[in-house]
Motif scaffolding. Structure first.
Motif, PDB file in Angstrom:
ATOM      1  N   ASP A  34       0.859  -1.178   0.000  1.00  0.00           N
ATOM      2  CA  ASP A  34       0.000   0.000   0.000  1.00  0.00           C
ATOM      3  C   ASP A  34       0.900   1.234   0.000  1.00  0.00           C
ATOM      4  N   PHE A  35       0.579   2.222  -0.792  1.00  0.00           N
ATOM      5  CA  PHE A  35       1.315   3.490  -0.897  1.00  0.00           C
ATOM      6  C   PHE A  35       2.674   3.352  -1.586  1.00  0.00           C
ATOM      7  N   VAL A  36       2.959   2.229  -2.255  1.00  0.00           N
ATOM      8  CA  VAL A  36       4.286   2.011  -2.831  1.00  0.00           C
ATOM      9  C   VAL A  36       4.257   2.114  -4.352  1.00  0.00           C
ATOM     10  N   GLU A  37       5.224   2.841  -4.864  1.00  0.00           N
ATOM     11  CA  GLU A  37       5.479   2.890  -6.295  1.00  0.00           C
ATOM     12  C   GLU A  37       6.995   2.881  -6.458  1.00  0.00           C
ATOM     13  N   GLY A  97      15.083  -3.618 -10.090  1.00  0.00           N
ATOM     14  CA  GLY A  97      15.501  -4.970  -9.702  1.00  0.00           C
ATOM     15  C   GLY A  97      15.108  -5.335  -8.281  1.00  0.00           C
ATOM     16  N   LEU A  98      14.471  -4.407  -7.594  1.00  0.00           N
ATOM     17  CA  LEU A  98      14.129  -4.625  -6.189  1.00  0.00           C
ATOM     18  C   LEU A  98      12.920  -5.535  -6.044  1.00  0.00           C
ATOM     19  N   TYR A  99      13.061  -6.536  -5.189  1.00  0.00           N
ATOM     20  CA  TYR A  99      11.905  -7.337  -4.761  1.00  0.00           C
ATOM     21  C   TYR A  99      11.480  -6.750  -3.426  1.00  0.00           C
ATOM     22  N   TYR A 100      10.591  -5.780  -3.498  1.00  0.00           N
ATOM     23  CA  TYR A 100      10.182  -4.985  -2.348  1.00  0.00           C
ATOM     24  C   TYR A 100       9.694  -5.859  -1.191  1.00  0.00           C
ATOM     25  N   CYS A 101       8.985  -6.921  -1.492  1.00  0.00           N
ATOM     26  CA  CYS A 101       8.414  -7.783  -0.448  1.00  0.00           C
ATOM     27  C   CYS A 101       9.276  -9.007  -0.182  1.00  0.00           C
ATOM     28  N   ASN A 102      10.561  -8.928  -0.461  1.00  0.00           N
ATOM     29  CA  ASN A 102      11.447 -10.074  -0.287  1.00  0.00           C
ATOM     30  C   ASN A 102      11.495 -10.566   1.149  1.00  0.00           C
ATOM     31  N   ILE A 103      11.082  -9.739   2.075  1.00  0.00           N
ATOM     32  CA  ILE A 103      11.023 -10.173   3.467  1.00  0.00           C
ATOM     33  C   ILE A 103      10.080 -11.375   3.615  1.00  0.00           C
ATOM     34  N   LEU A 104       9.021 -11.422   2.801  1.00  0.00           N
ATOM     35  CA  LEU A 104       8.059 -12.529   2.882  1.00  0.00           C
ATOM     36  C   LEU A 104       8.689 -13.851   2.463  1.00  0.00           C
ATOM     37  N   SER A 105       9.534 -13.827   1.435  1.00  0.00           N
ATOM     38  CA  SER A 105      10.190 -15.074   1.027  1.00  0.00           C
ATOM     39  C   SER A 105      11.104 -15.571   2.146  1.00  0.00           C
ATOM     40  N   GLY A 106      11.771 -14.652   2.817  1.00  0.00           N
ATOM     41  CA  GLY A 106      12.631 -15.034   3.938  1.00  0.00           C
ATOM     42  C   GLY A 106      11.846 -15.588   5.109  1.00  0.00           C
ATOM     43  N   VAL A 107      10.688 -14.983   5.397  1.00  0.00           N
ATOM     44  CA  VAL A 107       9.847 -15.466   6.498  1.00  0.00           C
ATOM     45  C   VAL A 107       9.427 -16.914   6.241  1.00  0.00           C
ATOM     46  N   ASP A 148       5.219 -10.028  -9.585  1.00  0.00           N
ATOM     47  CA  ASP A 148       5.185  -8.947  -8.605  1.00  0.00           C
ATOM     48  C   ASP A 148       4.354  -7.803  -9.180  1.00  0.00           C
ATOM     49  N   MET A 149       3.300  -7.420  -8.491  1.00  0.00           N
ATOM     50  CA  MET A 149       2.421  -6.346  -8.980  1.00  0.00           C
ATOM     51  C   MET A 149       3.161  -5.008  -9.085  1.00  0.00           C
ATOM     52  N   LEU A 150       4.200  -4.817  -8.278  1.00  0.00           N
ATOM     53  CA  LEU A 150       4.976  -3.574  -8.368  1.00  0.00           C
ATOM     54  C   LEU A 150       5.790  -3.519  -9.657  1.00  0.00           C
ATOM     55  N   ARG A 151       5.911  -4.665 -10.317  1.00  0.00           N
ATOM     56  CA  ARG A 151       6.620  -4.742 -11.599  1.00  0.00           C
ATOM     57  C   ARG A 151       5.648  -4.860 -12.760  1.00  0.00           C
ATOM     58  N   GLY A 152       4.347  -4.661 -12.479  1.00  0.00           N
ATOM     59  CA  GLY A 152       3.353  -4.674 -13.540  1.00  0.00           C
ATOM     60  C   GLY A 152       2.601  -5.981 -13.718  1.00  0.00           C
ATOM     61  N   ASP A 153       2.899  -6.994 -12.901  1.00  0.00           N
ATOM     62  CA  ASP A 153       2.179  -8.258 -12.998  1.00  0.00           C
ATOM     63  C   ASP A 153       0.793  -8.137 -12.368  1.00  0.00           C
ATOM     64  N   ASP A 154      -0.065  -9.122 -12.611  1.00  0.00           N
ATOM     65  CA  ASP A 154      -1.443  -9.060 -12.112  1.00  0.00           C
ATOM     66  C   ASP A 154      -1.586  -9.557 -10.672  1.00  0.00           C
ATOM     67  N   VAL A 155      -0.603 -10.300 -10.159  1.00  0.00           N
ATOM     68  CA  VAL A 155      -0.633 -10.822  -8.786  1.00  0.00           C
ATOM     69  C   VAL A 155       0.787 -10.873  -8.231  1.00  0.00           C
TER      70      VAL A 155
END
Length: 186
Positions: free
Chosen positions: A119-122, A129-139, A158-165
């Motif tokens: 939310d609020f991220v662009e 090249g950033l996987y913004y939610c990479n913390i989730l893969s580590g968890v 990744d939706m931040l990269r233009g994907d649908d999910v």
């Protein structure tokens, strides 16, 4: 007295005390921004977010097991379903789906259509090249390692990269048999 079964992620999410979602989202964003400033290279930020998530996951599994009443999963397929339906709901308030199983039942995708971390991220062009939610893969990786499953968790969409999910691929590399520090006397 009726047997106690696993609690749904919905029930647990409703009953646990939590921080304001916007505060959580903005705090996570501030952490990512600070990492980008300190580390400068996007790939290093991805590694650091994964490691932070791993450290969180190794501790979060205890809370998950205590509050969910989930008993040992029979196989990796059941484990993935519990992560998607109970874990994500319990900790993030969202439900994920499990798809794209391989023939061996050792690799699947966990798909999130909603992700409160973004939310609020662009992402600016400098962070492509950033996987913004990479913390989730580590968890996920850290939590599964604590229950004897060595995994590899990577972002596929990744939706931040233009994907649908948001789609994470979870691959079981090795199931480590549990070792007990004592022997049963017969």
């Amino acid at each position: 007295m009726a047997p106690v079964g696993p609690r749904s992620g919905e029930a647990i999410f409703a009953s646990v005390e939590r921080v304001n979602a916007e505060l959580f989202t903005l705090t996570y964003g501030a952490i990512v921004r600070q990492l980008l400033t300190d580390l400068e290279e996007v790939e290093e930020v991805n590694k650091q977010l994964d490691q932070m998530g791993y450290n969180i996951g190794t501790r979060l599994i205890d809370e998950f097991l205590a509050k969910s009443n989930v008993s040992r999963c029979v196989d990796f397929k059941e484990t993935a379903e519990v992560i998607a339906k109970v874990g994500f709901k319990m900790f993030l308030g969202v439900t994920a789906s499990v798809t794209n199983w391989d023939a061996e039942g050792t690799c699947c995708s966990i798909v999130l259509e909603d992700n409160p971390l973004v939310d609020f991220v662009e992402l600016p062009d400098t962070c492509q090249g950033l996987y913004y939610c990479n913390i989730l893969s580590g968890v996920i990786r850290g939590a599964l390692e604590m229950v004897s499953m060595k995994t590899e968790v990577t972002w596929v969409r990744d939706m931040l990269r233009g994907d649908d999910v948001f789609e994470l691929q979870v691959k079981l590399l090795k199931q480590v048999p549990e070792e007990y520090p004592y022997k049963d006397d017969e």
